[in-house]
Design a protein around this motif. Structure first.
Motif, short mmCIF file in Angstrom:
data_model
loop_
_atom_site.label_atom_id
_atom_site.label_comp_id
_atom_site.label_asym_id
_atom_site.label_seq_id
_atom_site.Cartn_x
_atom_site.Cartn_y
_atom_site.Cartn_z
N VAL A 301 0.81 -1.21 0.00
CA VAL A 301 0.00 0.00 0.00
C VAL A 301 0.85 1.26 0.00
O VAL A 301 0.32 2.35 -0.24
CB VAL A 301 -0.95 0.01 1.21
CG1 VAL A 301 -1.91 -1.16 1.14
CG2 VAL A 301 -0.19 -0.02 2.52
N ALA A 302 2.15 1.13 0.26
CA ALA A 302 3.03 2.30 0.26
C ALA A 302 3.54 2.61 -1.14
O ALA A 302 4.07 3.69 -1.39
CB ALA A 302 4.21 2.07 1.20
N SER A 303 3.37 1.68 -2.06
CA SER A 303 3.88 1.87 -3.42
C SER A 303 3.17 3.02 -4.11
O SER A 303 1.96 3.22 -3.94
CB SER A 303 3.68 0.57 -4.22
OG SER A 303 3.92 0.81 -5.59
N ALA A 304 3.94 3.76 -4.90
CA ALA A 304 3.36 4.87 -5.66
C ALA A 304 2.38 4.37 -6.70
O ALA A 304 1.53 5.13 -7.19
CB ALA A 304 4.48 5.66 -6.33
N ASN A 305 2.49 3.10 -7.05
CA ASN A 305 1.60 2.53 -8.06
C ASN A 305 0.29 2.00 -7.47
O ASN A 305 -0.57 1.52 -8.21
CB ASN A 305 2.30 1.38 -8.79
CG ASN A 305 3.51 1.86 -9.57
OD1 ASN A 305 3.48 2.95 -10.15
ND2 ASN A 305 4.57 1.08 -9.58
N PHE A 306 0.16 2.09 -6.13
CA PHE A 306 -1.04 1.55 -5.50
C PHE A 306 -2.24 2.44 -5.82
O PHE A 306 -2.22 3.64 -5.59
CB PHE A 306 -0.86 1.46 -3.98
CG PHE A 306 -2.08 1.00 -3.24
CD1 PHE A 306 -2.46 -0.33 -3.27
CD2 PHE A 306 -2.86 1.90 -2.53
CE1 PHE A 306 -3.60 -0.76 -2.58
CE2 PHE A 306 -4.00 1.49 -1.85
CZ PHE A 306 -4.36 0.15 -1.88
N ASP A 307 -3.27 1.85 -6.37
CA ASP A 307 -4.51 2.53 -6.69
C ASP A 307 -5.62 1.85 -5.90
O ASP A 307 -5.97 0.71 -6.17
CB ASP A 307 -4.79 2.45 -8.19
CG ASP A 307 -6.03 3.21 -8.61
OD1 ASP A 307 -7.09 3.00 -7.98
OD2 ASP A 307 -5.97 4.00 -9.56
#
Length: 482
Positions: A301-307
């Motif tokens: 959930v910390a990933s910049a790609n998490f939508d």
């Protein structure tokens, strides 16, 4: 001055009293049947007696005959600090005795469990508060902050005779209160990390979805049940859009050539099948990060790609049982709960009615209304039968930190996480007074105990050890919160 031996004896009595008081409160039938039918007075008198024995001066306030509330105050050592509200409700939901293994209002203590309606919702919390105050009276203990105690009626319906009435008619009692603790939260939730190792989560309520109980009405043309109906032809005399704020028209204005039951059934089906989009609030984002970190999956959930709209359901799947703490609160919901139409099988009724339990994520009220207009369509009117606004509370506060520390004092391996509650509590009624509310009723559930389904369910019960864990945590929190 109370010496160490006397203090230890009082703590042992604390463990005994919390069980006794829970059982005795359960024996007082305070069933709330809704629609104004309830009777909390006997429980209020019992609570007042326990508070008096603890050296306090409680007051019983009735909003209507038998609909009793109890208020009391504990003076802290620092009177300049804002007070803390500790609230809990006296009423319980109905219990069908024939379905229970034990009588639901006997308060039986068997196999290290206290059985009965209210064992989890929420007479055990009242008992923990009362037992703590009696322990303080024996040991001469005073909290840093003053406490305002509110034991309320009618929470299991609309709170019109309880918290809502107190907040409206006795608001001066809460003038110097800054925050509060109430039901739902603080109990052990057993989960596991990605490697399968056990993880003990303790969710604390830091938000609540709003309540939106809905009443739906469809109108049609009455007639004989054997007659074939012609194709739909709307003959309304007005074009007002249905929905919130729409005044129901006279029945004569609503007559058309279709079947009211069919129209209502179609609308209810659409509502039940609707897939509400993900709507993350500050509370649910904090919850998502905290639970993910506790389970060893924070990178997801910390990933910049998490939508969230695209990826959240997959994250919830990986959370396993812990997903139940988060999943029900990231969307609005609408669950049909009631249907009513007709008086006789061979008569087509002119009206049909339905009830829907709606819950609204903070900040989505306009979206909720617009969606209901679309789902009900032009044939069905809807209105709020009961409504309360959603609430959110910050998690970076001294009060939240004190709750975390109190839990850790009894379980050093605890993972304390904020959550948004899927349902509602009395906190909503105190929020307009500027009171920040948290759900915190600490209970130490063992891994073998599955509390899911027991709240409002059959054979409601609570382990004795859970109560004894909880009362130690509550004692620590109320003494140390600054």
């Amino acid at each position: 001055m109370v010496d160490h031996t006397q203090c230890e004896q009082s703590l042992q009595l604390l463990d005994t009293e919390v069980v006794r008081i829970t059982s005795e409160l359960i024996r007082i039938d305070t069933t709330n049947h809704g629609q104004g039918h309830g009777w909390e007075r006997p429980a209020a008198e019992y609570v007042a007696e326990q508070l008096t024995d603890a050296g306090l001066n409680p007051r019983i306030l009735e909003s209507a005959p038998g609909r009793a509330n109890v208020l009391a105050r504990v003076h802290g050592t620092d009177p300049d600090r804002p007070a803390l509200l500790v609230h809990g409700h006296l009423d319980v939901v109905p219990a069908e005795s024939a379905l229970w293994s034990v009588p639901p209002f006997a308060g039986a203590i068997e196999a290290d469990l206290v059985w009965g309606r209210g064992a989890l919702d929420m007479k055990q919390a009242l008992a923990m508060t009362l037992a703590t105050l009696r322990h303080w009276h024996r040991t001469g203990t005073r909290p840093q902050r003053s406490l305002v105690l509110a034991f309320t009626a009618d929470e299991e319906d609309s709170a019109a005779y309880g918290a809502a009435w107190l907040a409206r008619e006795h608001s001066a009692e809460f003038a110097k209160v800054s925050d509060a603790i109430g039901e739902s939260g603080g109990h052990t939730y057993h989960a596991h990390d990605l490697q399968g190792a056990p993880v003990r989560l303790y969710p604390i309520g830091a938000g609540e979805r709003g309540t939106a109980w809905l009443h739906l009405t469809a109108y049609g043309q009455a007639g004989h049940g054997s007659r074939m109906r012609p194709p739909f032809r709307n003959v309304r005399t007005h074009d007002s859009a249905p929905g919130a704020g729409h005044e129901p028209a006279e029945a004569s204005d609503r007559v058309d050539s279709s079947n009211a039951v069919s129209a209502l059934a179609a609308a209810v089906t659409r509502i039940a099948a609707h897939s509400w989009p993900v709507r993350l609030t500050d509370t649910t984002r904090s919850s998502l990060h905290a639970i993910s970190a506790a389970l060893g999956m924070s990178a997801d959930v910390a990933s910049a790609n998490f939508d969230a709209q695209r990826d959240l359901d997959g994250v919830l799947d990986r959370m396993g049982p812990a997903a139940e703490l988060l999943g029900p609160t990231v969307r609005n919901s609408t669950n049909p709960t009631m249907l009513a139409a007709g008086d006789k099988l061979n008569v087509i009724p002119q009206r049909a009615h339905a009830g829907v339990d709606g819950r609204v994520v903070p900040g989505t009220d306009a979206e909720f209304r617009a969606t209901l207009d679309q789902l009900t369509g032009p044939r069905v009117d809807w209105e709020f039968a009961h409504r309360s606004t959603p609430v959110e509370s910050p998690v970076d506060t001294a009060t939240f930190a004190a709750m975390r520390a109190a839990v850790h004092s009894q379980d050093p391996q605890a993972h304390v996480v904020p959550v948004c509650l899927s349902g509602g509590t009395d906190a909503k009624h105190f929020a307009p007074l500027g009171i920040t509310g948290y759900g915190f009723v600490p209970l130490g559930f063992p891994s073998w105990f599955d509390q899911r389904g027991l709240v409002h369910g059959v054979d409601e019960r609570v382990p004795v050890t859970a109560l004894q864990f909880g009362v130690r945590v509550l004692d620590r929190f109320l003494r140390t919160v600054a």
